[in-house]
Design a protein around this motif. Structure first.
Motif, mmCIF file in Angstrom:
data_model
loop_
_atom_site.group_PDB
_atom_site.id
_atom_site.type_symbol
_atom_site.label_atom_id
_atom_site.label_comp_id
_atom_site.label_asym_id
_atom_site.label_seq_id
_atom_site.Cartn_x
_atom_site.Cartn_y
_atom_site.Cartn_z
ATOM 1 N N ALA A 15 0.814 -1.223 0.000
ATOM 2 C CA ALA A 15 0.000 0.000 0.000
ATOM 3 C C ALA A 15 0.846 1.270 0.000
ATOM 4 N N LEU A 16 2.164 1.153 0.032
ATOM 5 C CA LEU A 16 3.006 2.343 0.017
ATOM 6 C C LEU A 16 2.726 3.182 -1.226
ATOM 7 N N GLY A 17 2.503 4.461 -1.022
ATOM 8 C CA GLY A 17 2.239 5.362 -2.131
ATOM 9 C C GLY A 17 0.773 5.570 -2.429
ATOM 10 N N ILE A 18 -0.110 4.834 -1.747
ATOM 11 C CA ILE A 18 -1.545 5.043 -1.910
ATOM 12 C C ILE A 18 -1.994 5.986 -0.799
ATOM 13 N N PRO A 19 -2.635 7.104 -1.131
ATOM 14 C CA PRO A 19 -2.971 8.093 -0.099
ATOM 15 C C PRO A 19 -4.013 7.592 0.890
ATOM 16 N N GLY A 20 -3.838 8.009 2.144
ATOM 17 C CA GLY A 20 -4.873 7.865 3.145
ATOM 18 C C GLY A 20 -5.217 6.470 3.585
ATOM 19 N N VAL A 21 -4.276 5.543 3.534
ATOM 20 C CA VAL A 21 -4.549 4.151 3.870
ATOM 21 C C VAL A 21 -4.254 3.885 5.340
ATOM 22 N N ARG A 22 -5.105 3.129 5.974
ATOM 23 C CA ARG A 22 -4.849 2.678 7.340
ATOM 24 C C ARG A 22 -4.397 1.226 7.302
ATOM 25 N N TYR A 23 -3.305 0.939 7.966
ATOM 26 C CA TYR A 23 -2.747 -0.415 8.002
ATOM 27 C C TYR A 23 -3.211 -1.142 9.250
ATOM 28 N N ILE A 24 -3.704 -2.362 9.053
ATOM 29 C CA ILE A 24 -4.041 -3.266 10.150
ATOM 30 C C ILE A 24 -3.246 -4.549 9.955
ATOM 31 N N LYS A 25 -2.575 -4.985 10.977
ATOM 32 C CA LYS A 25 -1.820 -6.226 10.878
ATOM 33 C C LYS A 25 -2.764 -7.381 10.598
ATOM 34 N N PRO A 26 -2.407 -8.261 9.671
ATOM 35 C CA PRO A 26 -3.319 -9.350 9.284
ATOM 36 C C PRO A 26 -3.804 -10.193 10.454
ATOM 37 N N GLU A 27 -2.911 -10.455 11.408
ATOM 38 C CA GLU A 27 -3.293 -11.310 12.535
ATOM 39 C C GLU A 27 -4.271 -10.627 13.485
ATOM 40 N N LEU A 28 -4.471 -9.306 13.316
ATOM 41 C CA LEU A 28 -5.408 -8.571 14.168
ATOM 42 C C LEU A 28 -6.738 -8.308 13.469
ATOM 43 N N LEU A 29 -6.994 -9.016 12.393
ATOM 44 C CA LEU A 29 -8.212 -8.807 11.616
ATOM 45 C C LEU A 29 -9.464 -8.775 12.489
ATOM 46 N N PHE A 30 -9.630 -9.767 13.355
ATOM 47 C CA PHE A 30 -10.883 -9.888 14.099
ATOM 48 C C PHE A 30 -10.973 -8.925 15.284
ATOM 49 N N ARG A 31 -9.875 -8.253 15.613
ATOM 50 C CA ARG A 31 -9.923 -7.201 16.623
ATOM 51 C C ARG A 31 -10.404 -5.883 16.034
ATOM 52 N N HIS A 32 -10.398 -5.795 14.727
ATOM 53 C CA HIS A 32 -10.724 -4.526 14.067
ATOM 54 C C HIS A 32 -11.939 -4.668 13.152
ATOM 55 N N LEU A 33 -12.845 -5.549 13.514
ATOM 56 C CA LEU A 33 -14.026 -5.744 12.673
ATOM 57 C C LEU A 33 -14.859 -4.471 12.494
ATOM 58 N N PRO A 34 -15.060 -3.639 13.539
ATOM 59 C CA PRO A 34 -15.851 -2.417 13.317
ATOM 60 C C PRO A 34 -15.246 -1.505 12.244
ATOM 61 N N GLU A 35 -13.921 -1.304 12.291
ATOM 62 C CA GLU A 35 -13.283 -0.449 11.288
ATOM 63 C C GLU A 35 -13.368 -1.081 9.899
ATOM 64 N N ILE A 36 -13.169 -2.393 9.854
ATOM 65 C CA ILE A 36 -13.212 -3.072 8.567
ATOM 66 C C ILE A 36 -14.620 -3.024 7.983
ATOM 67 N N ARG A 37 -15.624 -3.161 8.826
ATOM 68 C CA ARG A 37 -17.003 -3.077 8.332
ATOM 69 C C ARG A 37 -17.299 -1.701 7.733
ATOM 70 N N GLN A 38 -16.656 -0.665 8.259
ATOM 71 C CA GLN A 38 -16.887 0.690 7.768
ATOM 72 C C GLN A 38 -16.059 1.024 6.530
ATOM 73 N N ALA A 39 -15.010 0.266 6.281
ATOM 74 C CA ALA A 39 -14.119 0.574 5.164
ATOM 75 C C ALA A 39 -14.823 0.367 3.828
#
Length: 273
Positions: A15-39
């Motif tokens: 994702a380097l060079g793509i503006p405005g991206v938020r990085y989530i570590k793959p192993e933390l996918l299920f800890r960030h379900l609310p953010e992912i649902r909104q993406a």
């Protein structure tokens, strides 16, 4: 709302060079379900996440599911190639390893090429010169993926992003080497790129709905053969020519969302979870 505020990536490097991206570590996918649902988009998930993101969370992915599913396994990829461009696929046999001494050797001849279905950078591609070598290879695999040997000293890497070819270059094998991969000592040339090969890739990528891939094409006697494509291809040769894959991805995402891209002066941002 700009697409830039609604992007999550699970691969920071890609994702380097793509503006405005938020990085989530793959192993933390299920800890960030609310953010992912909104993406609005989820970029570069790992393969094990694709079905969950697509079918459970109903997210739009880049690369898309077709690219992941076909790019994950050379056998499935080749069957797809045979369906849309059969004249451009090397003679191929897919069979149980117990049938290694059957008609395939007679039909393909020796030497032949044996491929491991899930591999990259040429690591799983083997030149088989004798029946003994084939028997030994078969003993280590349940399924054989065998192709005719093409007498080439180079292949053409065609990079396809979004809905178009963005670059192409020859990968020239080191002297005496069977592999042409840059990662295995091959060199690169951007000269004399055949338009017919680019049109073949555009046709196949469009029909298969692949939107992020490095296609490998062989040329023999003026005819072009589809060898495979890599979903996560190397960018080193492109970077050396100032070709930004990230910029092409960004413009494609904006086109899909009918959102004007940011100006070239806006700095790329990468936020980490």
């Amino acid at each position: 709302m700009s697409v830039a505020s609604e992007l999550i990536t699970l691969n920071a490097y890609r994702a380097l060079g793509i503006p405005g991206v938020r990085y989530i570590k793959p192993e933390l996918l299920f800890r960030h379900l609310p953010e992912i649902r909104q993406a609005r988009w989820v970029l570069f998930p790992e393969y094990w996440q694709v079905n969950t993101l697509t079918y459970a969370l109903k997210k739009r992915l880049f690369p898309n599911p077709a690219t992941y599913h076909l790019g994950h396994d050379k056998i499935e990829m080749t069957r797809a190639f045979l369906s849309v461009a059969p004249a451009h696929v090397p003679e191929t046999r897919i069979l149980p390893s117990t049938e290694w001494d059957g008609d395939a050797v007679h039909e393909l001849g020796l030497p032949l090429v044996a491929k491991e279905p899930r591999s990259s950078m040429g690591i799983g591609v083997h030149l088989i010169k004798t029946r003994r070598e084939l028997r030994e290879f078969a003993a280590k695999h349940d399924t054989l993926y065998l192709q005719e040997y093409l007498p080439i000293d180079r292949d053409l890497r065609v990079v396809y992003v979004g809905r178009k070819v963005i670059a192409a270059y020859w990968r020239i094998g080191a002297e005496g080497s069977f592999h042409n991969n840059v990662a295995r000592g091959g060199s690169v040339s951007f000269d004399d790129i055949p338009q017919a090969a680019l049109e073949l890739v555009d046709q196949v990528a469009t029909e298969l709905e692949v939107n992020h891939a490095g296609f490998d094409i062989a040329e023999v006697g003026g005819h072009y053969y589809l060898l495979e494509f890599n979903t996560l291809f190397g960018n080193e040769a492109l970077n050396s020519r100032g070709i930004s894959v990230a910029q092409h991805i960004w413009h494609y995402l904006c086109e899909q969302d009918e959102t004007p891209p940011l100006s070239p002066q806006d700095p790329p941002l990468l936020k980490s979870a």
